[in-house]
Enzyme design. Structure first.
Site, PDB file in Angstrom:
ATOM      1  N   LYS A 155      83.072  19.720  17.835  1.00 31.20           N
ATOM      2  CA  LYS A 155      83.681  20.509  16.750  1.00 31.20           C
ATOM      3  C   LYS A 155      83.357  21.999  16.848  1.00 31.20           C
ATOM      4  CE  LYS A 155      85.669  17.051  14.685  1.00 31.20           C
ATOM      5  NZ  LYS A 155      87.123  16.889  14.718  1.00 31.20           N
ATOM      6  N   GLU A 197      87.724  21.397   5.951  1.00 33.47           N
ATOM      7  CA  GLU A 197      87.629  20.012   5.485  1.00 33.47           C
ATOM      8  C   GLU A 197      86.607  19.327   6.390  1.00 33.47           C
ATOM      9  OE1 GLU A 197      89.516  20.962   7.819  1.00 33.47           O
ATOM     10  OE2 GLU A 197      90.091  19.306   9.104  1.00 33.47           O
ATOM     11  N   SER A 244      81.829  12.380  22.198  1.00 35.34           N
ATOM     12  CA  SER A 244      82.228  13.530  21.366  1.00 35.34           C
ATOM     13  C   SER A 244      81.112  14.008  20.438  1.00 35.34           C
ATOM     14  CB  SER A 244      83.464  13.162  20.533  1.00 35.34           C
ATOM     15  OG  SER A 244      83.247  11.942  19.831  1.00 35.34           O
TER      16      SER A 244
HETATM   17  C1  LIG Z   1      87.740  17.386  10.816  1.00 38.48           C
HETATM   18  C2  LIG Z   1      87.403  16.042  10.289  1.00 38.48           C
HETATM   19  C3  LIG Z   1      86.759  15.173  11.322  1.00 38.48           C
HETATM   20  C4  LIG Z   1      85.419  15.159  11.636  1.00 38.48           C
HETATM   21  N1  LIG Z   1      84.925  14.517  12.737  1.00 38.48           N
HETATM   22  C5  LIG Z   1      85.623  13.842  13.577  1.00 38.48           C
HETATM   23  C6  LIG Z   1      85.014  13.354  14.818  1.00 38.48           C
HETATM   24  C7  LIG Z   1      85.808  12.776  15.820  1.00 38.48           C
HETATM   25  C8  LIG Z   1      87.293  12.549  15.618  1.00 38.48           C
HETATM   26  O1  LIG Z   1      87.960  13.764  15.490  1.00 38.48           O
HETATM   27  P1  LIG Z   1      89.013  14.251  16.597  1.00 38.48           P
HETATM   28  O2  LIG Z   1      88.236  14.518  17.850  1.00 38.48           O
HETATM   29  O3  LIG Z   1      89.623  15.488  16.030  1.00 38.48           O
HETATM   30  O4  LIG Z   1      89.997  13.126  16.778  1.00 38.48           O
HETATM   31  C9  LIG Z   1      85.249  12.387  17.010  1.00 38.48           C
HETATM   32  N2  LIG Z   1      83.916  12.533  17.251  1.00 38.48           N
HETATM   33  C10 LIG Z   1      83.116  13.076  16.307  1.00 38.48           C
HETATM   34  C11 LIG Z   1      81.652  13.218  16.621  1.00 38.48           C
HETATM   35  C12 LIG Z   1      83.641  13.503  15.069  1.00 38.48           C
HETATM   36  O5  LIG Z   1      82.800  14.044  14.133  1.00 38.48           O
HETATM   37  C13 LIG Z   1      84.392  15.870  10.866  1.00 38.48           C
HETATM   38  O6  LIG Z   1      84.595  16.188   9.715  1.00 38.48           O
HETATM   39  O7  LIG Z   1      83.309  16.135  11.451  1.00 38.48           O
END
Ligand SMILES: CC/C=C(/N=C/c1c(COP(=O)(O)O)cnc(C)c1O)C(=O)O
Length: 388
Positions: free
Chosen positions: A81, A103, A371
């Site tokens: 992120k 968000e 991720s």
């Molecule tokens: C933006 C809302 C999604 C969030 N996280 C999604 C997330 C995801 C899924 O989100 P995407 O990669 O955007 O599909 C995958 N791996 C981790 C560690 C995540 O935290 C958040 O709020 O942190």
């Protein structure tokens, strides 16, 4: 701004001006070597490039293709992120915005945005469903310590969908002063393109690292979990035209696709408009969007990005769903075979990647995107681990 029939801007008139301003800001930034220098100067802060390495014991366990791990969990703040949050805050500054909103579901995007705001001196407000405030409490503490205001959203299922709707509602009446750092490859144009662009550092690095380590060869498959679609489009897009490289997205199968408690939008949804974009949605035929469930807050969302919807329609990418129970198996496998505690979101990709590796010969290679890290989840998993 179109991905085949998907994409576009299905938003009220009130948002057209600021989306046009954002599109111009995005285009001028990506065309400006100065912007890229500013972004690249942050690599040491983020910890880029993230490492790519073999997973020997996981490979042995699967008994098929060689499994490699792309370690986005090692980035600063603990997930991919940070790539998008920092880039969007740089753009917000170029647009003269003083306030940032975001968000969050898993809290990773919230922490990444709060981190970027602390670093660049912008005010940060994060909208988070009350259910997610509870199940990702560690990240709520981190956001507050980083100086962000966390607004608990109590509408609907009190998860990511409701937090996103609330963030858009707030943004519409604060457009002048505020940039909305959307956390995934969702929402109206230019967001899906913008977010994928800044997350594509994942796939670009993976391609270079893999070729260097394997005499110029490409992997046979790349695997990522799918919530809104940012880590998956980030990993996949640099391989889009390498059609010999299979793309596998793993969605949240929750209690099973035979139940109404899941978030497998591409596997079980239908085309529709949601949160300002034409994509796939978990909705019934008269457009009533379903409540969703996932053990992982970051995948618990009834929409998905339009680029993934497009790749599904063209067959460029395949999508499967891993249930909560299967994700917990993935969580345990990576922890106890590789000593890496993954986020519950990433655990879906681990399970799906292992299942894929089992079907492939030993001389083939797959890369799984880790991720994020699992610190935020250890308390909820510890409760069920003995039963795993
Ligand atoms: C933006 C809302 C999604 C969030 N996280 C999604 C997330 C995801 C899924 O989100 P995407 O990669 O955007 O599909 C995958 N791996 C981790 C560690 C995540 O935290 C958040 O709020 O942190």
């Amino acid at each position: 701004p179109k991905f085949g029939e998907f994409g576009g801007q299905y938003v009220p008139e009130a948002l057209h001006t600021c989306l046009a301003e954002l599109e111009k800001g995005f285009e001028s930034a990506v065309a400006d070597p100065e912007f890229w220098k500013e972004f690249k100067d942050l690599y040491s802060y983020i910890g880029r490039p993230s490492s790519l390495h073999r997973a020997e014991r996981l490979t042995e366990y699967a008994g098929g293709a060689q499994i490699w791990l792309k370690r986005e969990d090692l980035n600063h703040t603990g997930s991919h992120k940070i790539n998008n949050a920092l880039a969007q805050v740089l753009i917000a500054k170029r647009l003269g915005k003083k306030k940032i909103i975001a968000e969050t579901g898993a809290g990773q995007h919230g922490v990444a945005t709060a981190t970027a705001c602390a670093k660049f001196g912008l005010e940060c407000t994060v909208f988070m469903g009350a259910e997610d405030v509870r199940r990702q409490a560690l990240n709520v503490f981190r956001m507050r310590i980083l100086g962000a205001k966390v607004v608990a959203v109590t509408n609907g299922t009190q998860t990511l969908r409701d937090a996103t709707s609330e963030a858009f509602r707030f943004w519409v009446s604060n457009l002048e002063s505020t940039h909305y750092v959307v956390g995934s490859a969702i929402g109206p144009h230019p967001y899906p393109t913008l977010v994928r662009t800044f997350q594509s550092v994942i796939g670009q690095e993976t391609k270079e690292q893999f070729k260097t380590l394997n005499g110029g060869k490409l992997p046979n498959a790349v695997v990522a979990c799918v919530g809104g679609g940012s880590n998956s489009t980030g990993m996949f897009s640099p391989f889009e035209h390498d059609t010999e490289v299979k793309m596998l997205g793993v969605e949240a199968g929750g209690d099973g696709l035979d139940t109404d408690r899941h978030s497998a939008t591409l596997t079980a949804g239908i085309p529709g408009v949601f949160h300002g974009v034409k994509t796939y949605v978990l909705q019934d035929s008269d457009g009533q969007v379903h409540d969703t469930h996932s053990v992982s807050a970051g995948l618990d969302y009834p929409g998905v990005g339009p680029e993934l919807a497009f790749w599904k329609s063209t067959g460029r990418a395949d999508f499967v769903a891993a249930t909560d129970a299967q994700a917990l198996i993935g969580f345990k496998l990576l922890s106890q075979l590789e000593g890496i505690i993954p986020a519950l979101e990433s655990s879906h990709a681990i399970y799906g990647g292992v299942e894929l590796a089992k079907t492939m010969p030993k001389d083939q290679h797959i890369v799984i995107n880790v991720s994020g890290r699992g610190d935020k989840d250890v308390q909820s998993v510890a409760e069920v681990l003995p039963k795993l």
